[in-house]
Motif scaffolding. Structure first.
Motif, PDB file in Angstrom:
ATOM      1  N   LEU A  78      -0.553  -3.790 -24.824  1.00 21.10           N
ATOM      2  CA  LEU A  78      -1.357  -4.242 -23.691  1.00 21.10           C
ATOM      3  C   LEU A  78      -2.691  -3.507 -23.667  1.00 21.10           C
ATOM      4  O   LEU A  78      -2.796  -2.358 -24.103  1.00 21.10           O
ATOM      5  N   VAL A  79      -3.713  -4.163 -23.149  1.00 20.39           N
ATOM      6  CA  VAL A  79      -5.034  -3.544 -22.980  1.00 20.39           C
ATOM      7  C   VAL A  79      -5.488  -3.714 -21.533  1.00 20.39           C
ATOM      8  O   VAL A  79      -5.090  -4.656 -20.845  1.00 20.39           O
ATOM      9  N   LYS A  80      -6.301  -2.783 -21.094  1.00 24.35           N
ATOM     10  CA  LYS A  80      -6.799  -2.813 -19.719  1.00 24.35           C
ATOM     11  C   LYS A  80      -7.741  -4.000 -19.538  1.00 24.35           C
ATOM     12  O   LYS A  80      -8.611  -4.256 -20.374  1.00 24.35           O
ATOM     13  N   SER A  81      -7.549  -4.741 -18.457  1.00 25.68           N
ATOM     14  CA  SER A  81      -8.374  -5.918 -18.200  1.00 25.68           C
ATOM     15  C   SER A  81      -9.730  -5.520 -17.617  1.00 25.68           C
ATOM     16  O   SER A  81      -9.924  -4.383 -17.154  1.00 25.68           O
ATOM     17  N   LYS A  82     -10.661  -6.459 -17.612  1.00 24.98           N
ATOM     18  CA  LYS A  82     -11.996  -6.213 -17.064  1.00 24.98           C
ATOM     19  C   LYS A  82     -11.982  -6.163 -15.534  1.00 24.98           C
ATOM     20  O   LYS A  82     -12.903  -5.622 -14.921  1.00 24.98           O
ATOM     21  N   ASN A  83     -10.943  -6.724 -14.909  1.00 20.89           N
ATOM     22  CA  ASN A  83     -10.860  -6.785 -13.453  1.00 20.89           C
ATOM     23  C   ASN A  83      -9.989  -5.656 -12.889  1.00 20.89           C
ATOM     24  O   ASN A  83      -9.325  -5.829 -11.869  1.00 20.89           O
ATOM     25  N   PHE A  84      -9.975  -4.531 -13.585  1.00 18.47           N
ATOM     26  CA  PHE A  84      -9.162  -3.388 -13.166  1.00 18.47           C
ATOM     27  C   PHE A  84      -9.581  -2.937 -11.771  1.00 18.47           C
ATOM     28  O   PHE A  84     -10.743  -2.592 -11.534  1.00 18.47           O
ATOM     29  N   SER A  85      -8.626  -2.931 -10.825  1.00 22.33           N
ATOM     30  CA  SER A  85      -8.919  -2.563  -9.432  1.00 22.33           C
ATOM     31  C   SER A  85      -7.911  -1.527  -8.959  1.00 22.33           C
ATOM     32  O   SER A  85      -6.719  -1.822  -8.821  1.00 22.33           O
ATOM     33  N   GLU A  86      -8.381  -0.316  -8.685  1.00 16.93           N
ATOM     34  CA  GLU A  86      -7.477   0.755  -8.260  1.00 16.93           C
ATOM     35  C   GLU A  86      -6.876   0.475  -6.886  1.00 16.93           C
ATOM     36  O   GLU A  86      -5.727   0.832  -6.620  1.00 16.93           O
ATOM     37  N   GLU A  87      -7.641  -0.163  -6.000  1.00 21.31           N
ATOM     38  CA  GLU A  87      -7.134  -0.465  -4.669  1.00 21.31           C
ATOM     39  C   GLU A  87      -5.945  -1.425  -4.733  1.00 21.31           C
ATOM     40  O   GLU A  87      -4.912  -1.228  -4.079  1.00 21.31           O
ATOM     41  N   THR A  88      -6.098  -2.477  -5.535  1.00 26.90           N
ATOM     42  CA  THR A  88      -5.003  -3.443  -5.706  1.00 26.90           C
ATOM     43  C   THR A  88      -3.796  -2.798  -6.360  1.00 26.90           C
ATOM     44  O   THR A  88      -2.644  -3.016  -5.953  1.00 26.90           O
ATOM     45  N   LEU A  89      -4.034  -1.973  -7.390  1.00 23.44           N
ATOM     46  CA  LEU A  89      -2.946  -1.327  -8.117  1.00 23.44           C
ATOM     47  C   LEU A  89      -2.230  -0.290  -7.256  1.00 23.44           C
ATOM     48  O   LEU A  89      -1.028  -0.072  -7.406  1.00 23.44           O
ATOM     49  N   LYS A  90      -2.969   0.352  -6.340  1.00 22.75           N
ATOM     50  CA  LYS A  90      -2.358   1.317  -5.423  1.00 22.75           C
ATOM     51  C   LYS A  90      -1.319   0.635  -4.540  1.00 22.75           C
ATOM     52  O   LYS A  90      -0.197   1.137  -4.367  1.00 22.75           O
ATOM     53  N   LYS A  91      -1.671  -0.539  -3.999  1.00 26.52           N
ATOM     54  CA  LYS A  91      -0.748  -1.286  -3.147  1.00 26.52           C
ATOM     55  C   LYS A  91       0.449  -1.785  -3.952  1.00 26.52           C
ATOM     56  O   LYS A  91       1.595  -1.745  -3.484  1.00 26.52           O
ATOM     57  N   GLU A  92       0.181  -2.241  -5.158  1.00 27.94           N
ATOM     58  CA  GLU A  92       1.269  -2.742  -6.000  1.00 27.94           C
ATOM     59  C   GLU A  92       2.204  -1.616  -6.408  1.00 27.94           C
ATOM     60  O   GLU A  92       3.431  -1.796  -6.471  1.00 27.94           O
ATOM     61  N   THR A  93       1.647  -0.434  -6.650  1.00 28.09           N
ATOM     62  CA  THR A  93       2.475   0.722  -6.995  1.00 28.09           C
ATOM     63  C   THR A  93       3.356   1.135  -5.827  1.00 28.09           C
ATOM     64  O   THR A  93       4.538   1.476  -6.015  1.00 28.09           O
ATOM     65  N   GLN A  94       2.811   1.107  -4.626  1.00 28.15           N
ATOM     66  CA  GLN A  94       3.598   1.433  -3.430  1.00 28.15           C
ATOM     67  C   GLN A  94       4.768   0.469  -3.263  1.00 28.15           C
ATOM     68  O   GLN A  94       5.895   0.883  -2.974  1.00 28.15           O
ATOM     69  N   LEU A  95       4.477  -0.820  -3.433  1.00 32.71           N
ATOM     70  CA  LEU A  95       5.536  -1.825  -3.326  1.00 32.71           C
ATOM     71  C   LEU A  95       6.608  -1.604  -4.386  1.00 32.71           C
ATOM     72  O   LEU A  95       7.815  -1.613  -4.106  1.00 32.71           O
ATOM     73  N   GLY A  96       6.172  -1.408  -5.615  1.00 34.57           N
ATOM     74  CA  GLY A  96       7.114  -1.210  -6.710  1.00 34.57           C
ATOM     75  C   GLY A  96       7.948   0.045  -6.536  1.00 34.57           C
ATOM     76  O   GLY A  96       9.160   0.040  -6.791  1.00 34.57           O
ATOM     77  N   THR A  97       7.321   1.129  -6.093  1.00 34.92           N
ATOM     78  CA  THR A  97       8.030   2.389  -5.888  1.00 34.92           C
ATOM     79  C   THR A  97       9.111   2.247  -4.821  1.00 34.92           C
ATOM     80  O   THR A  97      10.261   2.687  -5.008  1.00 34.92           O
ATOM     81  N   LEU A  98       8.757   1.618  -3.696  1.00 31.24           N
ATOM     82  CA  LEU A  98       9.729   1.422  -2.616  1.00 31.24           C
ATOM     83  C   LEU A  98      10.880   0.529  -3.069  1.00 31.24           C
ATOM     84  O   LEU A  98      12.058   0.852  -2.839  1.00 31.24           O
ATOM     85  N   LEU A  99      10.554  -0.587  -3.724  1.00 31.62           N
ATOM     86  CA  LEU A  99      11.580  -1.537  -4.159  1.00 31.62           C
ATOM     87  C   LEU A  99      12.534  -0.913  -5.168  1.00 31.62           C
ATOM     88  O   LEU A  99      13.767  -0.984  -5.010  1.00 31.62           O
ATOM     89  N   ILE A 100      12.012  -0.283  -6.194  1.00 36.71           N
ATOM     90  CA  ILE A 100      12.868   0.256  -7.252  1.00 36.71           C
ATOM     91  C   ILE A 100      13.635   1.480  -6.759  1.00 36.71           C
ATOM     92  O   ILE A 100      14.777   1.726  -7.182  1.00 36.71           O
ATOM     93  N   ALA A 101      13.056   2.243  -5.814  1.00 33.82           N
ATOM     94  CA  ALA A 101      13.786   3.370  -5.225  1.00 33.82           C
ATOM     95  C   ALA A 101      15.014   2.883  -4.465  1.00 33.82           C
ATOM     96  O   ALA A 101      16.119   3.439  -4.605  1.00 33.82           O
ATOM     97  N   LEU A 102      14.832   1.811  -3.668  1.00 27.20           N
ATOM     98  CA  LEU A 102      15.959   1.242  -2.928  1.00 27.20           C
ATOM     99  C   LEU A 102      17.005   0.656  -3.869  1.00 27.20           C
ATOM    100  O   LEU A 102      18.214   0.801  -3.647  1.00 27.20           O
ATOM    101  N   LEU A 103      16.551   0.007  -4.944  1.00 26.88           N
ATOM    102  CA  LEU A 103      17.481  -0.563  -5.918  1.00 26.88           C
ATOM    103  C   LEU A 103      18.255   0.530  -6.658  1.00 26.88           C
ATOM    104  O   LEU A 103      19.429   0.350  -7.013  1.00 26.88           O
ATOM    105  N   ASN A 104      17.605   1.674  -6.879  1.00 31.32           N
ATOM    106  CA  ASN A 104      18.306   2.808  -7.486  1.00 31.32           C
ATOM    107  C   ASN A 104      19.430   3.311  -6.578  1.00 31.32           C
ATOM    108  O   ASN A 104      20.539   3.604  -7.032  1.00 31.32           O
TER     109      ASN A 104
END
Length: 469
Positions: free
Chosen positions: A209-235
């Motif tokens: 994979l390569v980093k896209s031109k539309n890299f957005s830290e704000e969007t990725l921060k929210k997505e990381t929070q969602l993913g962290t909460l979801l996978i933590a609960l699934l664990n």
């Protein structure tokens, strides 16, 4: 020269397969296929992928001869399409090789001799072949010869008698058509073709994979929070499931067939759902730029933990299935459960590697299809009927003799040799004798094209059996 080789190969194809069962003929066909491909383009076989595919293909032909089974035949067919596909374009993914191999086998000659004019939306025949000319050249003279023979028969009694004495019964039209099919097959595969744009797209798709031109830290921060909460609960959920499952195994009696069966099958259903959902969720979150987000460490660690916990779940299911097999013997379904468990384990490991090494979805597809093909070949080397019979008779705590007798004749000799050492009814011993006799007769009635390794190993046993009758 090349055309003559194809004609010879097509005649051999008719001799090998017309009105014959699979056996030695498939190994000989594999060798003939390899010879045709080498003669038409020997330079291709200096490439590593083509050479490996050729070796694998011949090995599957040998496996069919030694261990004739439906799985070994399927493995040989897959290896055939792989070789043809690799011969068309050697550095593509294995599933693209299959696509190109199947397409070349079915439509290779038409693809090579037809031009598609996209601008005018017209299809024209290439100049190096004129099909209609050959149809006219052969068809028209034959039609008129037949017409005039019919006319001359009515006009000359002696000519009529001579024509009537001509016996063409030796001509087998079906065999000739089979040879024509062989000619069509070898003509197609002699110059394999590529399916576009699938081949080009695969060649241009990287595993990394390569980093896209539309890299957005704000969007990725929210997505990381969602993913962290979801996978933590699934664990937490999967830990709770594993703990309760272990407690259930320790506190309940699972010696009965029904209890073990319910545990295995319900566990497999849980495994199927959880693994598929786990991989989909992981692929969703790690599909792109989130792989390059610097603050994704917690999410990655939770993902690794989740994959490890799923592997623990696999181990629990494998243990239940092993207990089931030990108590009540092997069956094809129980072997299938083990195969599925192994495949899911591979899927989890490759998913783990995908996340760790920032690989693409195509990487997963490429690696898993290659591994699946390798597993099919490995499994095809085993005489499963014999393996099931030997395990059930000598290692399992109990066995179902009716199930063993109803398996294919590939365990007939094993059952016949073991019947004196096992406690079964006289009726079942008679069924084993009949199965053995039918198997021996089948082996002795095979033509040379149909024989396989077992044919050469049972001669003494056959004579001993016949003399004891």
């Amino acid at each position: 020269m090349k055309r003559a080789i194809i004609i010879i190969a097509s005649v051999l194809f008719g001799l090998l397969f017309y009105d014959k069962q699979i056996g030695l003929n498939l190994l000989i066909f594999s060798i003939i296929t390899l010879i045709v491909l080498i003669i038409h383009d020997s330079k291709k076989f200096k490439e590593r992928n083509v050479l490996i595919s050729a070796i694998v293909y011949i090995c599957t032909g040998v496996i069919v001869f030694i261990n004739l089974s439906n799985l070994s035949i399927i493995a040989n067919c897959i290896a055939f399409f792989t070789l043809i596909g690799v011969n068309s374009k050697s550095n593509t993914s294995i599933y693209i090789n299959w696509l190109n191999g199947v397409y070349s086998t079915i439509a290779g000659i038409f693809h090579r001799n037809v031009d598609v004019n996209e601008a005018q939306q017209q299809i024209t025949l290439k100049k190096d072949i004129d099909i209609f000319h050959w149809v006219k050249l052969l068809g028209i003279p034959i039609a008129f010869i037949i017409l005039f023979v019919m006319l001359y028969k009515n006009g000359n009694p002696m000519f009529n008698d001579l024509i009537n004495k001509i016996n063409l019964d030796f001509i087998n039209l079906e065999w000739i058509l089979f040879c024509v099919l062989g000619y069509f097959l070898f003509s197609n595969i002699s110059k394999p073709v590529c399916v576009e744009p699938a081949t080009s797209l695969d060649l241009n798709t990287d595993n990394i994979l390569v980093k896209s031109k539309n890299f957005s830290e704000e969007t990725l921060k929210k997505e990381t929070q969602l993913g962290t909460l979801l996978i933590a609960l699934l664990n937490l959920l999967i830990v709770f499931y594993i703990v309760t499952d272990i407690l259930y195994l320790l506190t309940n009696d699972l010696n009965s067939a029904s209890a073990l069966s319910n545990q295995v099958h319900s566990g497999i259903n849980t495994l199927i759902a959880s693994i598929i959902i786990a991989i989909i969720i992981i692929l969703y979150f790690f599909r792109g730029d989130l792989n390059f987000y610097l603050k994704n460490t917690t999410l990655k660690n939770l993902t690794y933990l989740w994959i490890i916990l799923n592997i623990v779940l696999i181990v629990l299911i494998a243990n239940k299935n092993h207990t089931y097999i030990t108590s009540f013997g092997l069956t094809y379904k129980r072997i299938g459960v083990n195969v599925y468990i192994f495949l899911t384990l591979i899927g989890l490991i490759t998913t783990l590697l995908k996340v760790m090494n920032i690989k693409s979805l195509v990487y997963l597809l490429r690696v898993n299809t290659q591994l699946s093909f390798a597993i099919v070949i490995i499994l095809s080397t085993i005489n499963w009927d014999n393996t099931i019979t030997n395990y059930n008779l000598y290692k399992a705590e109990s066995f179902d003799i009716d199930y063993l007798i109803k398996l294919s004749d590939r365990n007939a000799i094993t059952l016949y040799n073991a019947k004196a050492n096992i406690i079964i009814s006289e009726d079942n011993k008679g069924r084993i004798d009949q199965k053995y006799l039918n198997h021996i007769k089948s082996l002795n009635n095979k033509d040379w094209q149909e024989v396989h390794y077992e044919y050469f190993t049972v001669t003494e046993k056959t004579n001993a059996y016949e003399s004891s009758k």
